[in-house]
Design an enzyme around this catalytic site. Structure first.
Site, PDB file in Angstrom:
ATOM      1  CG  ASP A 404      -2.009   0.739   1.692  1.00 18.29           C
ATOM      2  OD1 ASP A 404      -2.345   1.918  -0.006  1.00 18.29           O
ATOM      3  OD2 ASP A 404      -2.129   1.693   2.360  1.00 18.29           O
ATOM      4  CD  GLU A 407      -0.520   5.627  -4.366  1.00 20.69           C
ATOM      5  OE1 GLU A 407       0.077   5.646  -3.543  1.00 20.69           O
ATOM      6  OE2 GLU A 407      -0.959   4.620  -4.291  1.00 20.69           O
ATOM      7  CG  ASP A 488      -8.128   4.023   0.225  1.00 22.54           C
ATOM      8  OD1 ASP A 488      -8.137   3.370   0.625  1.00 22.54           O
ATOM      9  OD2 ASP A 488      -7.369   5.572   1.032  1.00 22.54           O
TER      10      ASP A 488
END
Ligand code: GLC
Length: 823
Positions: A404, A407, A488
């Site tokens: 997670d 990015e 999300d």
């Protein structure tokens, strides 16, 4: 070179760009063509008869290096025939005719039927403005655009503008949100039934304007680096996807348990909580294979550690859960807590593994652990180090990791509101395996390289077992390392609907293993929404229920018995369909063709499906039309050409039209195409709970159809050495007789199967006789079981013929049903 104001419909198009002018010189060297225009050289490389790569860097000769997204090997053997004329060069391959115009520079690509497939825009083609470099191409009449990876909005992106910059977007995404977690700068153009693909291999921020406000041209543009794009010829969309995944790689076959149901929450934060959760699944007999551990399992969010107050004995817990049939997947974020007494921070600093600023100091940003350093995954030593660190997990029995915040996400200053869509400073320098580049140039690659390092590390450590990696961020090629979940989302109906075009477009972009947080991540879900979302989730390739901290729980039983009962039956359906699903995953791993398919992929000549957002196919024969609105009992379903059967009622429909379908809460509209042969297994509580000794085949006999069943051990890489089984099924139906053949193509894996139950649906009447390999079979009373024998019975009410035969692998079996009047 020329610089001019170009007017189109009264609007100046990008008039401060400098565009390439005429070709001054042209050279061919094997499959590489160089066109010099002023100081700029455009390279055109014919990589295959159907793949052409075009490169340009203003005032330079571009390098032929690719990003790590590309694995395609250059093939100099490709047959090419090039002829130069005064004003153009014609390059022919076995599939395409490419015309390169010299005055001014431009390209046109035709197929051998003479149809124009791709053309640069006449008024401008390749140009630049500062560091940005752009390419303008003509929009064909009625052209549609698909792909672009993980994007909000509808399936077809014609008329939209999008951009690619991996972003941790916390505010709910909406159809206008341009940037999400994953960037796949690839799309498919489809017009008049013929398609091609464009892949822009550039990991900086890229922009795609697919004809916003006008219908003449589309453009793509990169903010850094070079313009480097691949033209991929179809004309079938499936072929484009397949060839795109030849360039960027295919998904390796996941472990079978990863195809099961995943339960997650931010966070199941103590051992007792996890065990109670696991016990509940087993007690309630709701199938579940995986439990995810979110950030609270760690010691102050330090990666590769455990909070031993909450989880006093992780090894024993993992072992106990394994005995109950659960796999644990732990979250691992790239930020490494800045703590001089923490092993991984010290190792990273001492060995130069972290990303650095230009002055040589480590870049520090704030994420969950507070101030943190970020491993430089563009550097091989860092990737290896990070990969090996997973030994802390594999040593105690963990086989799956969840990446997670890759990015990478970095929190904004606290004063500015905490969580925000920020990333690493753009002037951070990456090693880039010895070819330093800024974060601005490489941003979109970071997430994929985190997962690459994780996957390769786990693969080495697991000694022959298949790892499972889940990621939030990615770039083209991410499918080689990880499944992707769509970040999300929110517990509202709009995001349930948006799941469909998003996951379908990801499939078209080479990522077959993807899915959303079923039930919705932020916000409170409710019984109806969760039920409808689970129904959809049964058919999304990745199937995980995950929700956020401080929201209502949303485990299958969270909203009471009424919903639990329905949810349980649907999760069981996923497990019943597993033999089929696994075979479709196998196909995806070989061909790149997605598991969850937009109808346009199978029916690209049918304009009705060009922007069909709320239906999809699983494989080529199961059509799913979820309910995406509250309090809804009916919906319209479009059935494409062919004959379709309602999965529940067996009612038959002639396709090529819209129908109205009754779908109360316990009913997800599912249709099966005539010709389908679908293997189904008994529902298990988890993969491998029991040996499956019989498979039931749902057969909808058409004039002629085929099916291949793929089986292997589901957990090791032995299939790569050929240890798998392929069984072919063939069904012919001439309305008087059905001939059904079962033959083994490969038997190097022992399936342990003893028998088949063949269910021939939609029989007009009871057949006269049923033979197997010329021998007449005994007819028995309905549901009577004869051990060790082949026999049949007919259910007149359902109009289904049941033929029960032994699996005589490797011998072939031919079943003949006489005087059937099937359908
Ligand atoms: C991010 C992830 C989410 C996770 C949370 C806490 O928001 O997208 O899935 O639960 O971080 O780790």
């Amino acid at each position: 070179m020329n610089s001019e104001v170009i007017m189109d419909r009264g609007r100046a198009i990008e008039n401060d760009y400098i565009y390439l002018g005429n070709v001054a010189e042209y050279v061919q060297n094997e499959n590489l063509f160089r066109f010099r225009c002023g100081k700029t050289e455009v390279l055109i490389k014919v990589l295959a008869e159907d793949i052409i790569r075009i490169l340009m860097k203003p005032n330079e000769v571009p390098s032929l290096d690719t990003t790590q997204g590309v694995i395609f090997k250059d093939n100099k053997e490709v047959e090419i025939n090039a002829t130069e004329f005064e004003d153009k060069v014609i390059i022919n391959t076995n599939k395409l005719k490419m015309q390169v115009n010299k005055i001014p520079f431009g390209v046109e690509i035709y197929d051998y039927e003479g149809d124009l497939i791709y053309k640069s825009y006449d008024k401008c083609f390749l140009g630049w403005k500062g560091k940005n470099i752009a390419c303008f191409s003509e929009i064909r009449e009625e052209e549609r655009f698909y792909g672009f990876g993980e994007k909000a909005g509808t399936l077809d992106k014609r008329g939209e503008s999008l951009s690619m910059w991996n972003t941790d977007i916390f505010d709910p995404h909406n159809p206008h949100t341009k940037e999400l977690y994953v960037s796949i700068p690839f799309f498919i153009g489809l017009a008049k039934g013929k398609s091609y693909g464009i892949f822009l291999d550039n990991p900086s921020r890229t922009h795609f304007n697919m004809g916003e406000g006008q219908d003449k041209y589309y453009s793509f543009e990169a903010e850094a680096g070079k313009l480097d794009y691949y033209f991929i010829y179809g004309p079938e969309m499936k072929r484009v996807v397949s060839r795109y995944t030849d360039i960027t790689g295919k998904m390796p076959l996941p472990p079978k348990w990863a195809l099961g149901y995943h339960q997650s929450k931010y966070s199941y934060s103590t051992e007792e909580e996890v065990k109670e959760l696991a016990n509940n699944f087993r007690k309630k007999e709701i199938p579940c294979d995986v439990i995810h551990l979110d950030i609270h399992y760690m010691d102050e969010y330090r990666v590769f550690t455990w909070n031993l107050h909450r989880f006093p004995d992780p090894e024993k817990m993992i072992q106990d859960l394994k005995e109950m049939g659960f796999h644990i997947v732990n979250i691992v974020n790239p930020g490494v807590k800045k703590d001089p007494e923490y092993k991984y921070y010290v190792e990273g600093m001492l060995n130069n593994y972290f990303c650095k600023k230009i002055d040589g100091s480590a870049y520090i940003g704030r994420v969950w652990p507070g101030e943190s350093a970020f491993p430089d995954f563009t550097k091989q030593e860092t990737r290896k180090w990070w990969g090996k660190n997973h030994k802390a997990f594999t040593d105690i029995g963990i086989e799956g990791i969840w990446n997670d915040m890759n990015e990478p996400a970095v929190f904004r200053d606290e004063q500015n509101g905490g969580l925000e869509d920020k990333t690493m400073d753009l002037d951070v320098i990456h090693d880039n395996d010895g070819k330093p580049a800024t974060h601005r140039e490489l941003h979109n690659l970071y997430g994929m390289l985190v997962s690459r390092s994780t996957y390769e590390g786990l693969k080495g450590l697991l000694k022959g077992k298949r790892p499972f990696v889940l990621t939030r961020a990615g770039y083209s090629g991410i499918q080689r390392y990880a499944a992707v979940w769509t970040g999300d989302n929110r517990s509202f109906w709009e995001h349930l609907s948006m799941t469909m075009p998003m996951v379908m477009n990801m499939g078209l972009s080479g990522i077959p293993f993807a899915g959303p947080d079923a039930g919705g991540f932020m916000g409170n879900s409710n019984g109806e929404l969760l039920t409808r979302w689970i129904q959809l989730g049964v058919f999304t390739p990745f199937f995980r229920n995950h929700n956020s901290i401080n929201q209502l729980s949303q485990e299958p039983w969270a909203f009471g018995e009424k919903y639990e009962k329905i949810i349980k039956e649907y999760i069981r359906l996923r497990y019943k369909l597993m033999p089929h699903l696994y075979s479709i995953f196998y196909e995806a791993s070989i061909t790149g063709i997605p598991v969850m398919r937009p109808l346009v992929l199978e029916y690209q000549d049918d304009p009705e499906v060009y922007n069909l957002n709320d239906e999809f196919l699983v494989g080529d024969s199961i059509l799913v039309a979820p309910i995406c609105k509250p309090d809804t009992k009916f919906r319209v379903v479009y059935l494409p050409k062919g004959i379709w059967y309602d999965y529940w009622t067996k009612e038959k429909y002639v396709g090529g039209k819209y129908i109205m379908i009754y779908a109360p809460l316990d009913r997800l509209p599912i249709f099966i195409k005539r010709g389908a042969i679908i293997p189904m297994a008994p529902a298990l509580n988890y993969m491998g709970e029991k040996e499956i000794k019989e498979l039931t085949f749902e057969i909808y006999a058409d004039t002629e159809s085929r099916y291949t069943l793929y089986e292997d051990d589901g957990e090791t890489f032995e299939y790569e050495e050929g240890k798998y089984s392929l069984t072919y099924f063939e069904c012919k139906n001439n309305e008087k007789q059905i001939i059904f053949k079962i033959s083994s193509q490969k038997t190097d894996f022992d399936t342990g199967r003893e028998r088949y139950i063949l269910k021939f649906n939609d029989m007009e009447k009871k057949p006269e006789e049923v033979k197997c390999n010329e021998k007449m079979l005994e007819e028995v009373e309905e549901n009577q079981m004869l051990n060790g024998k082949n026999y049949w019975y007919f259910n007149g009410k359902e109009r289904v013929l049941y033929v029960i035969i032994k699996d005589s692998k490797p011998e072939a079996d031919t079943i003949i049903v006489n005087d059937t009047c099937a359908y």
